[in-house]
Design a protein around this motif. Structure first.
Motif, PDB file in Angstrom:
ATOM      1  N   GLY A  36      59.243 -86.065  50.844  1.00 24.30           N
ATOM      2  CA  GLY A  36      58.241 -85.324  49.918  1.00 24.30           C
ATOM      3  C   GLY A  36      58.824 -84.994  48.740  1.00 24.30           C
ATOM      4  N   SER A  37      60.117 -84.614  48.593  1.00 22.02           N
ATOM      5  CA  SER A  37      60.833 -84.549  47.402  1.00 22.02           C
ATOM      6  C   SER A  37      60.932 -85.461  46.362  1.00 22.02           C
ATOM      7  N   LEU A  38      60.806 -86.922  46.898  1.00 18.97           N
ATOM      8  CA  LEU A  38      60.936 -88.062  46.032  1.00 18.97           C
ATOM      9  C   LEU A  38      59.475 -88.028  45.692  1.00 18.97           C
ATOM     10  N   LEU A  39      58.451 -87.970  46.370  1.00 14.41           N
ATOM     11  CA  LEU A  39      56.989 -88.212  45.865  1.00 14.41           C
ATOM     12  C   LEU A  39      56.748 -87.070  44.841  1.00 14.41           C
ATOM     13  N   GLY A  40      57.287 -86.030  45.062  1.00 15.77           N
ATOM     14  CA  GLY A  40      56.893 -84.928  44.141  1.00 15.77           C
ATOM     15  C   GLY A  40      57.532 -85.337  42.529  1.00 15.77           C
ATOM     16  N   MET A  41      58.848 -86.042  42.702  1.00 14.01           N
ATOM     17  CA  MET A  41      59.309 -86.469  41.544  1.00 14.01           C
ATOM     18  C   MET A  41      58.819 -87.873  40.932  1.00 14.01           C
ATOM     19  N   GLY A  42      57.844 -88.390  41.628  1.00 16.66           N
ATOM     20  CA  GLY A  42      57.054 -89.691  40.913  1.00 16.66           C
ATOM     21  C   GLY A  42      57.987 -90.763  41.627  1.00 16.66           C
ATOM     22  N   ILE A  43      58.825 -90.713  42.733  1.00 15.31           N
ATOM     23  CA  ILE A  43      59.369 -91.885  43.157  1.00 15.31           C
ATOM     24  C   ILE A  43      58.533 -92.302  44.584  1.00 15.31           C
ATOM     25  N   ASN A  44      57.868 -93.180  44.456  1.00 17.41           N
ATOM     26  CA  ASN A  44      56.715 -93.433  45.477  1.00 17.41           C
ATOM     27  C   ASN A  44      57.366 -94.618  46.324  1.00 17.41           C
ATOM     28  N   ALA A  95      56.191 -80.145  42.153  1.00 18.88           N
ATOM     29  CA  ALA A  95      55.095 -79.618  42.499  1.00 18.88           C
ATOM     30  C   ALA A  95      55.220 -78.758  43.701  1.00 18.88           C
ATOM     31  N   ASP A  96      55.988 -78.818  44.660  1.00 19.16           N
ATOM     32  CA  ASP A  96      56.138 -78.052  45.789  1.00 19.16           C
ATOM     33  C   ASP A  96      57.061 -76.730  45.330  1.00 19.16           C
ATOM     34  N   VAL A  97      57.837 -76.847  44.390  1.00 18.39           N
ATOM     35  CA  VAL A  97      58.436 -75.671  43.819  1.00 18.39           C
ATOM     36  C   VAL A  97      57.567 -74.729  42.874  1.00 18.39           C
ATOM     37  N   LEU A  98      56.631 -75.438  42.171  1.00 13.18           N
ATOM     38  CA  LEU A  98      55.891 -74.670  41.420  1.00 13.18           C
ATOM     39  C   LEU A  98      54.822 -74.009  42.228  1.00 13.18           C
ATOM     40  N   GLY A 115      70.331 -68.638  40.531  1.00 15.23           N
ATOM     41  CA  GLY A 115      69.838 -68.261  41.477  1.00 15.23           C
ATOM     42  C   GLY A 115      68.414 -68.592  41.852  1.00 15.23           C
ATOM     43  N   ASN A 116      68.031 -68.268  42.874  1.00 17.11           N
ATOM     44  CA  ASN A 116      66.574 -68.841  43.424  1.00 17.11           C
ATOM     45  C   ASN A 116      65.491 -67.608  43.372  1.00 17.11           C
ATOM     46  N   ILE A 117      64.659 -67.404  42.427  1.00 17.54           N
ATOM     47  CA  ILE A 117      63.800 -66.333  42.539  1.00 17.54           C
ATOM     48  C   ILE A 117      62.842 -66.576  43.400  1.00 17.54           C
ATOM     49  N   GLU A 136      70.060 -86.821  39.000  1.00 16.15           N
ATOM     50  CA  GLU A 136      70.244 -85.375  38.767  1.00 16.15           C
ATOM     51  C   GLU A 136      69.298 -84.534  39.407  1.00 16.15           C
ATOM     52  N   ALA A 137      67.936 -84.995  39.160  1.00 15.90           N
ATOM     53  CA  ALA A 137      66.690 -84.166  39.751  1.00 15.90           C
ATOM     54  C   ALA A 137      66.825 -84.021  41.380  1.00 15.90           C
ATOM     55  N   MET A 138      67.200 -85.468  41.899  1.00 12.28           N
ATOM     56  CA  MET A 138      67.360 -85.518  43.226  1.00 12.28           C
ATOM     57  C   MET A 138      68.490 -84.594  43.819  1.00 12.28           C
ATOM     58  N   LYS A 139      69.665 -84.532  43.170  1.00 15.82           N
ATOM     59  CA  LYS A 139      70.805 -83.759  43.661  1.00 15.82           C
ATOM     60  C   LYS A 139      70.293 -82.395  43.758  1.00 15.82           C
ATOM     61  N   LEU A 140      69.676 -81.882  42.762  1.00 17.31           N
ATOM     62  CA  LEU A 140      69.198 -80.402  42.843  1.00 17.31           C
ATOM     63  C   LEU A 140      68.197 -80.301  44.155  1.00 17.31           C
ATOM     64  N   GLU A 141      67.344 -81.374  44.143  1.00 15.82           N
ATOM     65  CA  GLU A 141      66.530 -81.182  45.242  1.00 15.82           C
ATOM     66  C   GLU A 141      67.237 -81.209  46.740  1.00 15.82           C
ATOM     67  N   LEU A 142      68.279 -81.883  46.769  1.00 14.40           N
ATOM     68  CA  LEU A 142      69.162 -81.844  48.027  1.00 14.40           C
ATOM     69  C   LEU A 142      69.705 -80.575  48.203  1.00 14.40           C
TER      70      LEU A 142
END
Length: 321
Positions: free
Chosen positions: A20-28, A261-264, A236-238, A81-87
């Motif tokens: 789901g995180s990958l799909l949200g980043m456009g990695i299909n 998208a999921d975080v938004l 931090g995480n708001i 880098e985006a995937m590292k943050l997602e993990l």
């Protein structure tokens, strides 16, 4: 083009979260290896097979792995880098330790080599009508009339090369007024908030869940001759840190969030508390397939949709509170 193989280690229960995180980043496109799935295949009495190769049988005891292939260039590094943050974010959410170790391994290239070699792809880039983004090692022509935004992303997302960043900066430029206060959520390298300051904002607050991103954003602000009085950055995480939300404060003229998208969607109920009446919300990082889901959620929170911009498969939008 050369490709880098990224193996992400998880569990059967973690597959949906990781993909789901990958799909949200456009990695299909990704490959999944899962021992439970293979066992289900072996237990299928209707299967039309009578021999299985020994290498394939090794899947019976394999660690669940999601594999993606990233281009060996600047955009591929940004995806990494985006995937590292997602993990990291998934680990925080996985309070019951159901998703496994959520670690990754790169094949075909050493990460430190990639982080240096990709610099050849990062060239000066014009964005919108007023900004020119450049790394510190590149020169610009004498007499350049655009505002120079010097950014060194190091190990943080945000070089300006990605469509999501460009779309967001274009909307920031269009909606910004002289003297505005800016809030940049998911700041990465700080490119959005620093760009806003160069375009005339009075002050900016930047927030990211990754401590290293916050450090890099502060360093990039200093490189662009922005004083610490004008640029504040928090880690931090708001979504679950009420003390941080209070510390950030309210009354911002413009809030920008270039996140998946999921975080938004997860932050959608919090955005309004930061922005003054009549202020602007700019969101980006939305893959086209999830555009309606995100925009509808923000409209349900009381935001008025002003504009949608799209580039390839990515979407950004501006709203009025």
């Amino acid at each position: 083009m050369n490709w880098v193989e990224m193996d992400i280690y998880t569990t059967t229960e973690g597959i949906e979260a990781v993909t789901g995180s990958l799909l949200g980043m456009g990695i299909n496109g990704f490959v999944i290896k899962d021992a439970k799935d293979f066992q289900d295949f072996l237990d299928d009495k209707d299967g039309n097979w009578d021999y299985i190769d020994d290498d394939l049988m090794g899947l019976k005891n394999c660690e669940t792995t999601v594999t993606v292939y990233l281009p060996e260039n600047a955009q591929g590094l940004e995806n990494l880098e985006a995937m590292k943050l997602e993990l990291k974010a998934l680990k925080k959410r996985d309070v019951n330790n159901e998703f496994g170790r959520l670690e990754y391994e790169l094949k075909n290239v050493k990460e430190e080599d990639w982080a240096n070699n990709w610099k050849q792809y990062f060239k000066p880039l014009c964005v919108g009508e007023k900004l020119l983004i450049k790394p510190s090692w590149e020169k610009v022509a004498e007499g350049e009339k655009r505002k120079i935004l010097e950014i060194d992303p190091a190990s943080s997302f945000g070089t300006g090369q990605h469509n999501t960043t460009q779309l967001c900066l274009e909307l920031v430029e269009k909606n910004l007024h002289e003297g505005d206060r800016i809030l940049d959520l998911g700041c990465g390298s700080g490119i959005l908030s620093i760009g806003a300051l160069l375009l005339g904002a009075e002050s900016a607050t930047a927030v990211d869940v990754d401590e290293n991103s916050v450090k890099i954003a502060k360093e990039n602000a200093e490189k662009n001759h922005i004083s610490a009085e004008k640029y504040t950055a928090y880690c931090g995480n708001i979504i679950d840190d009420k003390a941080l939300v209070e510390q950030i404060g309210t009354g911002y003229d413009l809030l920008c969030a270039n996140i998946v998208a999921d975080v938004l969607i997860g932050m959608s109920g919090i955005f309004g508390g930061f922005i003054k009446d009549g202020g602007t919300l700019i969101v980006s990082g939305i893959i086209d397939q999830r555009k309606d889901e995100v925009l509808d959620r923000l409209k349900a929170e009381g935001f008025e949709l002003i504009e949608i911009r799209e580039k390839e498969d990515w979407v950004a939008a501006s709203f009025r509170k």
